[in-house]
Design an enzyme around this catalytic site. Structure first.
Site, PDB file in Angstrom:
ATOM      1  N   ASN A   1       0.829  -1.209   0.000  1.00  7.43           N
ATOM      2  CA  ASN A   1       0.000   0.000   0.000  1.00  7.43           C
ATOM      3  C   ASN A   1       0.867   1.264   0.000  1.00  7.43           C
ATOM      4  O   ASN A   1       1.004   1.929  -1.020  1.00  7.43           O
ATOM      5  CB  ASN A   1      -0.945  -0.011   1.193  1.00  7.43           C
ATOM      6  CG  ASN A   1      -1.944   1.137   1.157  1.00  7.43           C
ATOM      7  OD1 ASN A   1      -2.121   1.782   0.128  1.00  7.43           O
ATOM      8  ND2 ASN A   1      -2.591   1.414   2.273  1.00  7.43           N
ATOM      9  N   ASP A   2       1.467   1.589   1.130  1.00  8.10           N
ATOM     10  CA  ASP A   2       2.173   2.868   1.258  1.00  8.10           C
ATOM     11  C   ASP A   2       3.363   2.988   0.314  1.00  8.10           C
ATOM     12  O   ASP A   2       3.669   4.088  -0.158  1.00  8.10           O
ATOM     13  CB  ASP A   2       2.659   3.055   2.702  1.00  8.10           C
ATOM     14  CG  ASP A   2       1.515   3.048   3.685  1.00  8.10           C
ATOM     15  OD1 ASP A   2       0.471   3.642   3.372  1.00  8.10           O
ATOM     16  OD2 ASP A   2       1.641   2.419   4.751  1.00  8.10           O
ATOM     17  N   ILE A   3       4.044   1.876   0.028  1.00  9.48           N
ATOM     18  CA  ILE A   3       5.266   1.943  -0.774  1.00  9.48           C
ATOM     19  C   ILE A   3       4.987   2.209  -2.254  1.00  9.48           C
ATOM     20  O   ILE A   3       5.917   2.460  -3.016  1.00  9.48           O
ATOM     21  CB  ILE A   3       6.096   0.656  -0.624  1.00  9.48           C
ATOM     22  CG1 ILE A   3       5.315  -0.553  -1.137  1.00  9.48           C
ATOM     23  CG2 ILE A   3       6.522   0.462   0.815  1.00  9.48           C
ATOM     24  CD1 ILE A   3       6.130  -1.835  -1.160  1.00  9.48           C
TER      25      ILE A   3
END
Length: 479
Positions: free
Chosen positions: A407-409
């Site tokens: 998700n965040d990466i």
């Protein structure tokens, strides 16, 4: 009868060299297996030398080593790869607790040694107490400083690691706990610990160290509770560093050179890794410690567009038509244990003449190097597993990107939205490729609680479902 001190020292020197070789070998995936054996041999040599030099305590220590070894064997066989982050956090907590117990015991031994010196019965002492009795007043003051630091760092490591375990295991919320004036609370608690340390050096007694253990334990809890889910990989690395410094403090207290060396190795390497990971997220180490990401999620209504679902047949068709494919693994792959299916997919695509690479972000998963370990376990070739800096320029030339539980990466908000909790964080620029398929269990924001605009982009399709089941479906469509 005690083993010759020279032989023990020689064994410690050899063990220290083996530990250094082990640490150096882990920087290369192809040498990692040999490096692990260096570490195993070094630890076996260190334990054997320590046990053999224990005198009358040899039997007791041997029994403890055997019991600990059996316990470690049982745990290692039960733990899945997805549970490695919390296992590491659990081990860190034991190192911290050992530092606290050794510090308290050392103070008790110091009291016994000083009483024997006053009564002129030093010859009746043995072991650590006899060593203390021979120290000068200056050396005793240094020992008290070592005890204070060992208890302080050890208690923070112990409780902080327990909280980290709870977050990583999903037993505690991954959201950051934001108490009013939390930084002031931490500072006040730390100042209190040092004031108690001053009183201890002035002869106030063991009660000061017991209070230090309690207060620093509360600091450890609060520090990790204030850190959100997105920063947990850094937390694991940071606690690894803390446990190393705690071990080094124990080494100074016990006069054990090997503990000092190994503790310094673990502490410094953990600190360097934490720095590298913070740099990979464009954040300072201090900002992570004082409260990380993972607070309130962005509202989905702030994002334009809609998430469009794709079935396995559509993903298969896109992959069949592609010349180049990049796979981005995340924690979702670990949870589903999908690395075997991903490896099989890679083999089939490469057999068809397609270019396949893996893109690894520095903080992918919940443990430093988590994805690399999983891919190595699944026999994915090392040469196609690339770090973010090596592969980011390739995305505009890539036909298909398959994201598995990340998700965040891969969140473009890091570059596009200055108000995002991850603003400024270097990310994998997957949206620049021709087609993006996101393999995701559900429509939620994920572990860190941060919404991802990538899911709403025109070239993105959501491939919902368990990662392993989805990869297996995709493999069947490719048959």
């Amino acid at each position: 009868m005690h083993t010759d001190a020279g032989l023990v020292t020689a064994a410690y020197v050899v063990a220290a060299v083996l530990f250094i070789l082990a640490l150096g070998g882990l920087s290369n995936q192809e040498k990692a297996k040999r490096a692990i054996w260096y570490g195993i041999v070094g630890m076996t040599l260190a334990v054997a030398a320590t046990v053999s030099s224990a005198g009358g305590q040899t039997v007791l220590i041997s029994l403890m080593v055997i019991l600990g070894g059996i316990g470690g064997w049982i745990v290692a066989n039960r733990v899945q790869m997805t549970q490695m982050p919390e296992l590491v956090a659990g081990f860190h907590s034991l190192v911290g607790l050992a530092a606290v117990f050794i510090g308290i015991n050392a103070d008790l031994e110091m009291g016994a040694a000083l009483a024997a010196r006053e009564a002129e019965t030093i010859e009746q002492l043995s072991g650590f107490a006899a060593t203390i009795a021979s120290k000068s007043s200056v050396e005793l003051s240094i020992l008290r400083v070592e005890l204070f630091l060992g208890i302080l760092i050890g208690a923070i490591t112990f409780t902080g690691s327990i909280i980290a375990y709870g977050k990583l295991a999903g037993r505690l919320s991954s959201a950051a706990l934001t108490l009013p004036g939390r930084n002031a609370l931490n500072l006040a608690a730390l100042v209190s610990c040092f004031l108690l340390g001053y009183l201890y050096l002035d002869g106030a007694g063991l009660w000061t160290m017991l209070l230090v253990a309690l207060i620093s334990g509360a600091i450890g809890c609060h520090l990790i509770l204030a850190i959100g889910g997105a920063d947990m990989p850094v937390v694991v690395s940071m606690l690894n560093s803390y446990s190393g410094w705690a071990a080094a403090a124990i080494g100074f207290t016990l006069g054990n050179d090997l503990l000092i060396v190994t503790g310094a190795l673990v502490g410094s390497s953990g600190a360097i890794l934490s720095y590298i990971m913070c740099k990979g997220m464009n954040r300072s180490f201090v900002s992570v410690i004082l409260g990380g990401w993972g607070g309130e999620a962005q509202a989905a209504s702030n994002l334009e567009g809609e998430m469009i679902e794709a079935k396995a047949d559509a993903v298969a068709q896109a992959v069949q038509d592609a010349d180049s494919v990049i796979i981005v693994p995340g924690y979702g792959m670990a949870v589903a244990q999908a690395q075997g299916s991903v490896s099989e997919l890679t083999k089939r695509l490469r057999t068809k003449g397609k270019t396949v690479h893996f893109a690894i972000h520095p903080v992918a998963g919940r443990l430093p190097g988590h994805m690399n370990v999983l891919l190595a376990e699944a026999k994915v070739p090392y040469d196609i597993v690339l770090e973010m800096d090596e592969i980011n320029d390739d995305f505009p030339k890539t036909d298909v990107v398959i994201i598995i539980g990340a998700n965040d990466i891969v969140n473009p908000a890091a570059q596009d939205d200055p108000g995002s909790p991850i603003a400024g964080m270097p990310v994998l620029e997957v949206w620049k490729s021709r087609h993006v398929f996101v393999c995701k269990r559900g429509r939620g924001t994920g572990y860190s609680g941060i919404e991802n605009p990538l899911f709403f982009k025109e070239n993105t399709r959501m491939f919902y479902g368990d990662a392993k089941a989805s990869m297996d479906d995709l493999l069947r469509e490719l048959d």
